[in-house]
Design a protein around this motif. Structure first.
Motif, PDB file in Angstrom:
ATOM      1  N   GLY A 169       0.873  -1.278  -0.181  1.00 55.27           N
ATOM      2  CA  GLY A 169      -0.029   0.077   0.312  1.00 55.27           C
ATOM      3  C   GLY A 169       0.734   1.278   0.284  1.00 55.27           C
ATOM      4  O   GLY A 169       2.138   1.118  -0.151  1.00 55.27           O
ATOM      5  N   SER A 191      -1.618   8.818   6.749  1.00 52.96           N
ATOM      6  CA  SER A 191      -2.976   7.962   6.027  1.00 52.96           C
ATOM      7  C   SER A 191      -2.702   7.073   5.606  1.00 52.96           C
ATOM      8  O   SER A 191      -1.937   7.217   4.669  1.00 52.96           O
ATOM      9  CB  SER A 191      -4.191   8.941   5.588  1.00 52.96           C
ATOM     10  OG  SER A 191      -3.757   9.382   4.792  1.00 52.96           O
ATOM     11  N   VAL A 192      -2.945   6.046   5.796  1.00 55.24           N
ATOM     12  CA  VAL A 192      -3.061   4.640   4.879  1.00 55.24           C
ATOM     13  C   VAL A 192      -4.100   4.334   4.214  1.00 55.24           C
ATOM     14  O   VAL A 192      -5.577   4.115   4.404  1.00 55.24           O
ATOM     15  CB  VAL A 192      -2.700   3.502   6.026  1.00 55.24           C
ATOM     16  CG1 VAL A 192      -2.222   2.171   5.042  1.00 55.24           C
ATOM     17  CG2 VAL A 192      -0.796   4.218   6.185  1.00 55.24           C
ATOM     18  N   THR A 193      -4.684   3.937   3.185  1.00 56.50           N
ATOM     19  CA  THR A 193      -5.587   3.489   2.205  1.00 56.50           C
ATOM     20  C   THR A 193      -5.296   2.351   1.619  1.00 56.50           C
ATOM     21  O   THR A 193      -4.803   2.276   0.693  1.00 56.50           O
ATOM     22  CB  THR A 193      -6.231   4.890   0.954  1.00 56.50           C
ATOM     23  OG1 THR A 193      -6.201   6.326   2.260  1.00 56.50           O
ATOM     24  CG2 THR A 193      -7.677   4.480   0.523  1.00 56.50           C
ATOM     25  N   ASN A 194      -6.065   1.621   1.442  1.00 58.16           N
ATOM     26  CA  ASN A 194      -6.594   0.168   0.905  1.00 58.16           C
ATOM     27  C   ASN A 194      -5.152  -0.575   1.271  1.00 58.16           C
ATOM     28  O   ASN A 194      -5.044  -1.141  -0.226  1.00 58.16           O
ATOM     29  CB  ASN A 194      -6.905   0.794  -0.993  1.00 58.16           C
ATOM     30  CG  ASN A 194      -7.036  -0.072  -1.550  1.00 58.16           C
ATOM     31  OD1 ASN A 194      -7.854  -1.276  -0.839  1.00 58.16           O
ATOM     32  ND2 ASN A 194      -6.630  -0.632  -2.555  1.00 58.16           N
ATOM     33  N   ASN A 208      -7.922  -4.231   3.278  1.00 58.36           N
ATOM     34  CA  ASN A 208      -8.894  -2.748   2.545  1.00 58.36           C
ATOM     35  C   ASN A 208      -8.440  -1.889   3.761  1.00 58.36           C
ATOM     36  O   ASN A 208      -9.570  -1.944   4.922  1.00 58.36           O
ATOM     37  CB  ASN A 208     -10.416  -3.109   2.186  1.00 58.36           C
ATOM     38  CG  ASN A 208     -10.600  -3.961   1.043  1.00 58.36           C
ATOM     39  OD1 ASN A 208      -9.706  -3.690   0.024  1.00 58.36           O
ATOM     40  ND2 ASN A 208     -11.874  -4.232   0.716  1.00 58.36           N
ATOM     41  N   ASP A 210      -7.398   0.959   6.280  1.00 60.61           N
ATOM     42  CA  ASP A 210      -7.739   1.868   6.132  1.00 60.61           C
ATOM     43  C   ASP A 210      -6.958   3.323   7.373  1.00 60.61           C
ATOM     44  O   ASP A 210      -7.751   2.769   8.312  1.00 60.61           O
ATOM     45  CB  ASP A 210      -8.871   2.500   5.807  1.00 60.61           C
ATOM     46  CG  ASP A 210      -9.296   2.743   4.304  1.00 60.61           C
ATOM     47  OD1 ASP A 210      -8.449   2.534   3.586  1.00 60.61           O
ATOM     48  OD2 ASP A 210     -10.689   2.815   4.024  1.00 60.61           O
ATOM     49  N   VAL A 212      -5.770   7.152   9.702  1.00 61.71           N
ATOM     50  CA  VAL A 212      -5.044   7.801   9.846  1.00 61.71           C
ATOM     51  C   VAL A 212      -3.951   7.680  11.205  1.00 61.71           C
ATOM     52  O   VAL A 212      -5.638   6.960  12.676  1.00 61.71           O
ATOM     53  CB  VAL A 212      -5.888   9.319   9.937  1.00 61.71           C
ATOM     54  CG1 VAL A 212      -5.753  10.512  10.375  1.00 61.71           C
ATOM     55  CG2 VAL A 212      -6.401   8.211   8.274  1.00 61.71           C
ATOM     56  N   ARG A 224      -8.581   6.683  12.971  1.00 60.47           N
ATOM     57  CA  ARG A 224      -9.456   6.249  12.675  1.00 60.47           C
ATOM     58  C   ARG A 224      -8.448   4.983  11.972  1.00 60.47           C
ATOM     59  O   ARG A 224      -6.687   5.013  11.678  1.00 60.47           O
ATOM     60  CB  ARG A 224      -9.727   7.165  11.154  1.00 60.47           C
ATOM     61  CG  ARG A 224     -10.676   5.532  10.361  1.00 60.47           C
ATOM     62  CD  ARG A 224     -11.208   6.373   9.445  1.00 60.47           C
ATOM     63  NE  ARG A 224     -10.573   6.350   8.392  1.00 60.47           N
ATOM     64  CZ  ARG A 224     -10.216   7.505   7.740  1.00 60.47           C
ATOM     65  NH1 ARG A 224     -10.180   8.394   7.743  1.00 60.47           N
ATOM     66  NH2 ARG A 224      -9.435   7.325   6.650  1.00 60.47           N
ATOM     67  N   ARG A 226      -9.230   0.894  10.209  1.00 55.46           N
ATOM     68  CA  ARG A 226      -9.915  -0.192  10.064  1.00 55.46           C
ATOM     69  C   ARG A 226      -9.524  -1.017   8.698  1.00 55.46           C
ATOM     70  O   ARG A 226      -9.123  -0.366   8.252  1.00 55.46           O
ATOM     71  CB  ARG A 226     -11.583   0.617   9.496  1.00 55.46           C
ATOM     72  CG  ARG A 226     -11.597   1.300   8.087  1.00 55.46           C
ATOM     73  CD  ARG A 226     -12.970   1.848   7.740  1.00 55.46           C
ATOM     74  NE  ARG A 226     -12.972   2.811   6.739  1.00 55.46           N
ATOM     75  CZ  ARG A 226     -13.784   3.107   6.544  1.00 55.46           C
ATOM     76  NH1 ARG A 226     -14.567   3.701   7.531  1.00 55.46           N
ATOM     77  NH2 ARG A 226     -14.030   4.682   5.161  1.00 55.46           N
ATOM     78  N   GLY A 227     -10.010  -2.273   8.891  1.00 56.09           N
ATOM     79  CA  GLY A 227     -10.072  -3.327   7.446  1.00 56.09           C
ATOM     80  C   GLY A 227     -10.579  -4.603   7.357  1.00 56.09           C
ATOM     81  O   GLY A 227     -11.542  -4.769   8.676  1.00 56.09           O
TER      82      GLY A 227
END
Length: 231
Positions: A169, A191-194, A208, A210, A212, A224, A226-227
């Protein structure tokens, strides 16, 4: 020609340069302006930098392969463009981060004892990119630097190799470094996404992903996370 010693000072509107290991090609002073092309500024693996009143020693914390720079403009407002190749530090090398190439534009204002960082970009072959702007008031001993950039999470694989953990990622970061030169304070976000994580020792797989996180000084707060766990 070669200049030796280790300081730069402005005296009565003239620039007095005393530099260690400086090899310069093309020095011209015309109508109060300095035009200087410099190559191979530091012909050594270690760089030592000292700032008047607020000494910064980085001889054991940074290394470079080569530097080229151009200096132009009136003495009261010197514009400098520097290109650095192979910039690194022991902590980055230990983390598996390859040396960086840096391009920076700064303006030196001796009357206010300030260095303005107009723009700076650093990048390496692993996809790590950092950009910065801001100023350093070396007379007052303060700084205000804004940084942002992005980095592939694969850079963390070296630190996780003993577990066989794999992360994929991209991370995006922004930070502000301010306060005094002798005690700077950092705030910012990452932040990290996907993203994805696979840890064979715990049989954990997360997709997946995500996240912050905010940081201030030596404190990090997760805002935040979640995954999706499983295949």
């Amino acid at each position: 020609f070669t200049l030796s010693s280790n300081s730069i000072a402005a005296q009565d509107g003239a620039l007095v340069a005393q530099l260690s290991g400086l090899q310069a090609a093309g020095l011209r002073v015309r109508s109060g302006n300095l035009e200087l092309q410099v190559t191979d500024l530091f012909d050594a693996q270690n760089l030592t930098s000292r700032v008047t009143r607020n000494r910064v020693d980085i001889s054991s914390a940074a290394s470079i392969n080569s530097v080229s720079a151009s200096v132009s403009g009136p003495f009261e407002r010197l514009a400098i463009n520097a290109q650095i190749d192979g910039a690194s530090a022991p902590a980055l090398t230990a983390a598996g981060v390859q040396p960086m190439g840096v391009n920076a534009d700064v303006v030196v204002l001796p009357s206010s004892q300030t260095v303005q960082l107009t723009s700076a970009t650093a990048r390496n072959g692993q996809g790590l990119v950092a950009r910065g702007t801001g100023s350093i008031a070396y007379g007052a001993g303060t700084l205000n630097i804004q940084l942002d950039g992005d980095a592939p999470l694969s850079l963390a694989r070296g630190a996780l190799s003993s577990r066989g953990t794999r992360v994929d990622g991209n991370a995006i970061f922004s930070r502000v470094v301010g306060g005094r030169l002798d005690a700077p304070r950092t705030t910012g976000l990452v932040s990290v996404t996907n993203a994805s994580l696979v840890d064979p020792l715990s049989n954990l797989q997360v997709g997946n992903l995500d996240a912050v996180a905010g940081f201030e000084g030596d404190t990090i707060s997760i805002r935040r996370l979640r995954g999706r766990v499983g295949d």
